[in-house]
Write a protein that holds these residues in place. Structure first.
Motif, PDB file in Angstrom:
ATOM      1  N   ILE A   1      23.191  20.690   2.843  1.00 19.46           N
ATOM      2  CA  ILE A   1      21.937  20.691   2.086  1.00 19.46           C
ATOM      3  C   ILE A   1      22.070  19.818   0.837  1.00 19.46           C
TER       4      ILE A   1
ATOM      5  N   TYR B   1      19.680  27.144   9.563  1.00 22.87           N
ATOM      6  CA  TYR B   1      21.134  26.974   9.611  1.00 22.87           C
ATOM      7  C   TYR B   1      21.776  28.345   9.442  1.00 22.87           C
TER       8      TYR B   1
ATOM      9  N   TRP C   1      14.385  19.649  13.721  1.00 29.29           N
ATOM     10  CA  TRP C   1      15.550  19.281  12.923  1.00 29.29           C
ATOM     11  C   TRP C   1      15.418  17.847  12.414  1.00 29.29           C
TER      12      TRP C   1
ATOM     13  N   PHE D   1      16.336  23.968   6.501  1.00 25.79           N
ATOM     14  CA  PHE D   1      17.777  24.145   6.623  1.00 25.79           C
ATOM     15  C   PHE D   1      18.211  25.534   6.155  1.00 25.79           C
TER      16      PHE D   1
ATOM     17  N   LYS E   1      27.141  24.746   5.339  1.00 28.46           N
ATOM     18  CA  LYS E   1      25.691  24.739   5.181  1.00 28.46           C
ATOM     19  C   LYS E   1      25.302  24.236   3.800  1.00 28.46           C
TER      20      LYS E   1
END
Length: 279
Positions: free
Chosen positions: A197, A176, A160, A172, A193
C-alpha cells in the motif's frame, strides 16, 4: 449454466462493433435507467415499475417456464413494500450496447449477507434486453445467474487492476489479507500488505491501460490460484512511456469473501515496470 451465461456475455461484447450507434451519453442514460429500476424494485414502487416492463416482457429462466416479467415483478414489489429491504444491491461492471431502438445491459450484482456476526459476499450477473416503445425504454426480457468462484475471481482480477489505476487504498485494505505477501519475480523482493500500500501511494507513474489475458482459475475449497498475463502501458514519474507484458500467479483465500494472499510477478506494481526500449 455458467458456460451459457459466459457465452451470452461474449456475444454481447462482440456486438459492440455492430451496435456502434450507441453514444457515451446513451450508455450513461441507460445505466441511470437501470439503477433507478433496481432502486424502485427494492422500494416496491409499483407506479415506476409499471412503466419499466413491456406488456409482453418475458423472463429467461432455464429449466423453468418463462413468466411474464411485469406480473411477477408486481408481486415482488408488493412483498418489498410489506417487508422493506435494507438497501439496493450494488451494481457495477456495466456493459451496454444499443441502437436507436434496442439495448442490452449487463452488470454485476454484489450481495452481502450476515450470519453469526460474519459477513458473506456473493456475486451474480444480470442481462437485460430493452426496446424503445412509445418514445421510452421498456424491458422486454431479463435474466440473472449467480457467479461461481471462478467467475468471481476473474472479476476480482479486473477490480485489482482498476484499484491500481485509481490508487484505491480502500480496495487494498478490504481485499488484501492481513498476512498477504507479494513476491517480485525479477528482484526477489517480498512486500507485506502495508508495504504494498505504501509503494502504491508513493508511485508517481500514470497508468494508461491494463489488459488481462490468458487467464486460468483453479479453486480448491477456500483456496484459489489465478495465472495469466497482464499487459500494462503508461508513463513513469519522468513522463517516459513504458510497456510490459508479465505472466503472473496470484493466490487467494476465502474468508467470507475472496482475499488476496499474494502474487508472484510484478504485474500489479507499475513502479517496477521497465521503460519502452530498455533491457
Amino acid at each position: 449454466m455458467m458456460v451459457r451465461m459466459l457465452t451470452l456475455l461474449f456475444l454481447v461484447g462482440g456486438a459492440k462493433t455492430a451496435l456502434a450507434q450507441c453514444s457515451d451519453a446513451d450508455k450513461k442514460a441507460l445505466e441511470a435507467f437501470d439503477r433507478a429500476w433496481g432502486n424502485a424494485s427494492v422500494a416496491g414502487e409499483r407506479a415506476f415499475l409499471q412503466n419499466v416492463y413491456a406488456d409482453d416482457s418475458m423472463g429467461l429462466r432455464p429449466l423453468a417456464r418463462r413468466p411474464r416479467l411485469r406480473r411477477s415483478t408486481m408481486r415482488d414489489a408488493e412483498r418489498n413494500r410489506a417487508n422493506p429491504q435494507p438497501a439496493a444491491i450494488p451494481r457495477d461492471n456495466y456493459i451496454i450496447t444499443c441502437t436507436p431502438n434496442t439495448a442490452t445491459i449487463t452488470h454485476r450484482n454484489i450481495s452481502i449477507s450476515r450470519a453469526d456476526g460474519k459477513e458473506e459476499t456473493f456475486y451474480s450477473r444480470s442481462i437485460h434486453f430493452l426496446e424503445k416503445r412509445g418514445g421510452r425504454w421498456q424491458v422486454v426480457s431479463s435474466t440473472s445467474n449467480g457467479l461461481n468462484d471462478q467467475g468471481a475471481l476473474l472479476y476480482m482480477e479486473r477490480d485489482w487492476n482498476e484499484a491500481w489505476t485509481r490508487r484505491d487504498v480502500a480496495w487494498f485494505e478490504k481485499f488484501y489479507a492481513a498476512d498477504a505477501s507479494d513476491v517480485n519475480s525479477r528482484t526477489g523482493e517480498i512486500h507485506t500488505k502495508a508495504q504494498e500500500i505504501e509503494a502504491m501511494k508513493a508511485d508517481k507513474s500514470v497508468l494508461e491501460s491494463l489488459e488481462l489475458s490468458d487467464l486460468n482459475v483453479r479453486v480448491d475449497g477456500n483456496a484459489a490460484v489465478v495465472t495469466g498475463v497482464n499487459h500494462v502501458k503508461g508513463r513513469d514519474a519522468q513522463s517516459k512511456p513504458f510497456e510490459r507484458r508479465t505472466r503472473f500467479t496470484d493466490t487467494f483465500k476465502r474468508d467470507g469473501r475472496w482475499l488476496v494472499m499474494g502474487y508472484a510477478g510484478d504485474q500489479h506494481s507499475p513502479v517496477r515496470l521497465r521503460q519502452v526500449g530498455s533491457d
